[in-house]
Design a protein around this motif. Structure first.
Motif, PDB file in Angstrom:
ATOM      1  N   ALA A  18       4.257   7.869   0.482  1.00 25.73           N
ATOM      2  CA  ALA A  18       2.951   7.285   0.177  1.00 25.73           C
ATOM      3  C   ALA A  18       2.933   5.781   0.445  1.00 25.73           C
ATOM      4  N   THR A  19       4.009   5.109   0.080  1.00 26.40           N
ATOM      5  CA  THR A  19       4.082   3.665   0.286  1.00 26.40           C
ATOM      6  C   THR A  19       4.029   3.319   1.770  1.00 26.40           C
ATOM      7  N   THR A  20       4.711   4.102   2.598  1.00 28.95           N
ATOM      8  CA  THR A  20       4.666   3.898   4.047  1.00 28.95           C
ATOM      9  C   THR A  20       3.236   3.960   4.557  1.00 28.95           C
ATOM     10  N   LEU A  21       2.484   4.925   4.076  1.00 29.50           N
ATOM     11  CA  LEU A  21       1.085   5.060   4.495  1.00 29.50           C
ATOM     12  C   LEU A  21       0.243   3.885   3.989  1.00 29.50           C
ATOM     13  N   LYS A  22       0.466   3.524   2.731  1.00 29.09           N
ATOM     14  CA  LYS A  22      -0.295   2.423   2.124  1.00 29.09           C
ATOM     15  C   LYS A  22      -0.075   1.119   2.886  1.00 29.09           C
ATOM     16  N   LEU A  23       1.162   0.850   3.261  1.00 26.17           N
ATOM     17  CA  LEU A  23       1.497  -0.393   3.945  1.00 26.17           C
ATOM     18  C   LEU A  23       1.004  -0.428   5.392  1.00 26.17           C
ATOM     19  N   ASN A  24       0.553   0.710   5.887  1.00 23.07           N
ATOM     20  CA  ASN A  24       0.105   0.784   7.280  1.00 23.07           C
ATOM     21  C   ASN A  24      -1.383   1.092   7.397  1.00 23.07           C
ATOM     22  N   GLY A  25      -2.130   0.635   6.406  1.00 26.36           N
ATOM     23  CA  GLY A  25      -3.584   0.649   6.537  1.00 26.36           C
ATOM     24  C   GLY A  25      -4.320   1.815   5.919  1.00 26.36           C
ATOM     25  N   TYR A  26      -3.592   2.729   5.298  1.00 28.27           N
ATOM     26  CA  TYR A  26      -4.270   3.849   4.640  1.00 28.27           C
ATOM     27  C   TYR A  26      -4.551   3.425   3.190  1.00 28.27           C
ATOM     28  N   ASN A  27      -5.676   2.750   3.030  1.00 25.69           N
ATOM     29  CA  ASN A  27      -5.951   2.027   1.783  1.00 25.69           C
ATOM     30  C   ASN A  27      -6.278   2.919   0.590  1.00 25.69           C
ATOM     31  N   LYS A  28      -6.641   4.157   0.851  1.00 30.38           N
ATOM     32  CA  LYS A  28      -6.990   5.058  -0.254  1.00 30.38           C
ATOM     33  C   LYS A  28      -5.764   5.708  -0.898  1.00 30.38           C
ATOM     34  N   VAL A  29      -4.603   5.489  -0.315  1.00 35.26           N
ATOM     35  CA  VAL A  29      -3.382   6.137  -0.794  1.00 35.26           C
ATOM     36  C   VAL A  29      -2.985   5.608  -2.171  1.00 35.26           C
ATOM     37  N   ALA A  30      -2.659   6.532  -3.060  1.00 32.19           N
ATOM     38  CA  ALA A  30      -2.132   6.162  -4.381  1.00 32.19           C
ATOM     39  C   ALA A  30      -0.613   6.300  -4.359  1.00 32.19           C
ATOM     40  N   THR A  31       0.080   5.330  -4.928  1.00 33.08           N
ATOM     41  CA  THR A  31       1.547   5.362  -4.922  1.00 33.08           C
ATOM     42  C   THR A  31       2.140   5.525  -6.323  1.00 33.08           C
TER      43      THR A  31
END
Length: 334
Positions: A257-270
């Motif tokens: 999830a963190t990988t996605l969040k750090l790459n612009g997927y702003n809706k991701v919860a970590t």
């Protein structure tokens, strides 16, 4: 041109295996539960490679013995990918176990009768989890104890199917290779987002999934999984061996999830879901109950033999996850 009977060709892994086989010069006979799927499968594969007449189909059912001998009669190899998968716990565990075991034996019996010298079988790391308590150092000698407290129907199905395969070939003039991925990610070729992997990524990137479970395991790129399936067909050193095809180390779902969040997927919860909450919800949810072998646990498998024998390196974790999200986003038109 050597021909491979590829079972489960319409599935997530099966489609990647079909494309990889065709790229490597094999002819493919893909099994489907209904020939009505053949056109869609052909159209999907043709987007990535022109089969040039080297693709055909047959209709097979894991639970029926009919058709298997005819299907394999003109083939040189069998690649048995088809197997039922549910993360949810079925009311009757035999809904998973029976087709997994019987389908495997149907494939092997037909291959043996046809004189096939090697079968490549898709197993899983879940067949290698020992006592299912976590902190297992998993290798090609590891087996899941199907009587362990946390052994779910899915774990049992993969373990018993693989054990039945090794038992069958031990006194036969036939070689077996088993491939063991962890959770499988990577691009979808068909755009079908209903499978477990695609559904999870879709729920994460859309923000539907609010918390991650605390769990770690080696994760697998579907492109690596397909590549090793194909390389295992004729690699002499691979005969009668089990291969983990996954990342070098275990990764957590929070890292995913963190990988996605750090790459612009702003809706991701970590945020992590507390283990006690997941265990409590498992009393009411078959899906949560299916996650219990992993909650609060870490499983790490050794891929050293896979790397050595196939001269292979896994696709990096970040690339795997980001390519998956890009693929899912494309089909969601995000």
């Amino acid at each position: 041109m050597k021909k491979v009977l590829l079972t489960g060709i319409s599935g997530y892994i099966g489609l990647h295996c079909a494309v990889e086989l065709l790229k490597e010069g094999y002819a493919v006979k893909g099994s489907v539960r209904s020939l009505s799927k053949a056109e869609d499968v052909t159209n999907t594969i043709t987007k990535f490679i022109d089969p040039k007449g080297a693709l055909e189909f047959c209709e097979l059912d894991l639970l029926k013995s009919e058709g298997w001998e005819e299907a394999v009669s003109d083939c040189d190899f069998v690649m048995h990918v088809a197997s039922p998968f549910f993360s949810k716990i079925p009311k009757d565990e035999n809904e998973l176990i029976k087709p997994a075991v019987e389908g495997t034996l149907n494939a092997l019996k037909a291959a043996n009768k046809a004189g096939i010298k090697r079968v490549v079988l898709t197993s899983s790391m879940v067949a290698m989890l020992g006592e299912v308590t976590g902190d297992e150092n998993i290798n090609d000698n590891s087996w899941t104890n199907v009587n362990a407290k946390n052994a779910t129907a899915y774990l049992k199905s993969k373990t018993l199917a693989e054990k039945s395969a090794w038992e069958f070939v031990k006194d036969k003039d036939m070689e077996l290779v088993t491939i063991h991925p962890g959770p499988v990610y990577g691009p979808t070729l068909s755009g079908n987002l209903s499978g477990e992997s695609m559904t999870l990524i879709k729920r994460i990137i859309t923000g539907e999934l609010k918390q991650m479970i605390h769990a770690s395991i080696n994760m697998s790129d579907v492109r690596d999984v397909a590549k090793i399936h194909v390389m295992a067909l004729e690699n002499e050193q691979a005969a009668n061996q089990r291969f983990i095809v996954a990342t070098d180390v275990a990764y957590s779902f929070k890292e995913l999830a963190t990988t996605l969040k750090l790459n612009g997927y702003n809706k991701v919860a970590t945020m992590l879901a507390p283990n006690f909450m997941v265990k409590f919800l498992a009393n009411f949810s078959s899906e949560m109950k299916g996650m219990m072998p992993y909650v609060g646990k870490k499983y790490e498998g050794s891929i050293s033999s896979t790397k050595d024998i196939f001269n292979w390196k896994p696709i990096p974790f970040d690339k795997m996850i980001l390519d998956t999200a890009k693929s899912v986003s494309g089909f969601l038109n995000m």
